[in-house]
Design a protein around this motif. Structure first.
Motif: not given
Length: 423
Positions: A252, A279-280, A283, A286
């Motif tokens: 991540c 947005n990437c 994501v 999270c």
């Protein structure tokens, strides 16, 4: 401890124009929080059945994430006020949780290991029976008390534990103390607070301006993911869960930091940003929180609570927990300065820490799933190599053949030279 905490909250709420009064109240309530951070996992680990110990200690972290989420929601609800209501209401709600804690402790069975230590064997049997939901006269209860009693008498024969025993104690007490401190330190260095402190910047880049809403989103993911950790810790064990969590967080951070460095901002002034890149990053932020909250968040407390013998457990856990709070403070304090200087390159720093954490767990953390606290002590006594610990069988459960095989394996095992001093 809860009385100390309540006094600290009262001092804070009653401060009107004296900043140092609030500061003093914060210190006093912090003493209560710090004590609970040691005592709660320790009490749970000593009272829980060994088959559920990992899950039940992980519930401690679950309630922390629940509290964080409720705190975010409370802050969101009071943001409309411009006076002291903004901070007095959240502080006032702390009384409810303190009272709930006091009521819960009245109903909670006392640690059977403490009861045996002070000679209250009948109460110890009742505590064990209550925790395991069996009758006081069950043979398993008497057997458990005998094992605990034998372990405590053995420790008492060595005299009263001192702080110096954390360095000189045997078997391998210093090794275990350092292990707890390192694991609590690495829990912070995985970068979880980096997202909670700095995540609002990424969310703003894609149009979510309200930092209170951002906090709630992260809090929901954090709280919900911790439920997975309750299952993971006993299903896959401590070692595999931490190794898998570290590997997931590394992936991540590689993507998060790389996208932030190369794709998020469209101009050198950082005034325009790519919504797709943002947005990437959201994501993968999270997904990172999912890996952390289901592994390193709850399981570190489980491991630390079951690593030490009873005579030095409180002291060793206090040091480990202090390391966690210290690094949490350092990361929270320095993150704004570091991110302003190197921006999303900071993510690579945490990635490096996670790589180190992966190898540290592999080489130094033995598997303790399914073992009683006394059996964990025997595991360290026999100097089992961590990466071979999953196949280790406690002496009380070995057949004659298993005992011979275990003895041969331990005698034949050779640790790498740089690890021999520890093993």
């Amino acid at each position: 401890v809860m009385i100390v905490y309540i006094v600290g909250i009262l001092i804070q709420i009653c401060s009107f124009d004296k900043w140092y009064q609030y500061f003093i109240g914060r210190i006093i309530s912090g003493l209560g929080v710090g004590a609970i951070a040691v005592l709660s996992p320790m009490l749970i680990s000593e009272t829980a059945p060994k088959a559920l110990r990992g899950t039940l200690v992980s519930c401690y972290q679950l309630m922390i994430t629940f509290g964080i989420f409720l705190g975010y929601c409370t802050n969101y609800g009071t943001k409309i006020y411009s006076d002291s209501t903004q901070w007095r209401v959240p502080l006032g709600l702390c009384f409810f949780w303190a009272i709930l804690m006091i009521i819960g402790m009245v109903l909670m069975p006392e640690s059977p290991r403490y009861l045996v230590e002070v000679g209250r064997l009948e109460d110890a049997r009742h505590s064990i029976a209550r925790s395991n939901q069996i009758h006081d006269d069950d043979p398993a209860v008497f057997g458990e008390v005998e094992i605990i009693q034998a372990g405590i008498e053995k420790e008492k024969s060595a005299g009263t534990a001192s702080w110096g025993e954390l360095v000189t104690g045997k078997p391998r007490i210093l090794y275990r103390v350092v292990l707890g401190i390192m694991l609590q330190t690495l829990q912070q260095l995985t970068g979880d607070n980096y997202f909670f402190y700095y995540g609002t910047t990424i969310f703003k880049a894609v149009g979510l301006e309200d930092s209170f809403e951002t906090s709630i989103v992260l809090g929901i993911v954090n709280f919900a993911s911790t439920f997975v950790g309750l299952w993971v810790v006993e299903r896959f064990g401590r070692r595999n869960s931490l190794l898998g969590g570290a590997a997931g967080m590394i992936a991540c951070f590689v993507i998060f930091a790389s996208v932030g460095v190369t794709r998020l901002y469209l101009n050198p002034e950082h005034t325009e940003s790519s919504k797709g890149a943002g947005n990437c990053m959201i994501v993968f932020a999270c997904i990172y929180i999912f890996f952390f909250a289901s592994t390193w968040g709850p399981i570190i407390y489980t491991v630390v609570s079951e690593t030490y013998p009873i005579r030095i457990r409180s002291k060793a856990m206090a040091l480990a927990t202090a390391a966690n709070w210290l690094w949490g403070f350092l990361i929270g304090f320095f993150t704004p300065f570091i991110t302003s200087a190197i921006n999303f390159y900071y993510g690579y720093v945490f990635m490096g820490c996670l790589v180190f954490a992966f190898f540290y767990v592999f080489f130094f953390l033995p598997e303790t799933k399914g073992l009683s606290l006394e059996e964990v002590h025997e595991l360290y006594e026999e100097k089992v190599l961590p990466w071979k610990s999953t196949s280790w069988v406690p002496p009380s459960r070995r057949t004659a053949q298993q005992a011979a095989e275990q003895k041969e394996e331990i005698a034949a095992q050779e640790a790498p030279k740089f690890l021999k001093r520890f093993f």
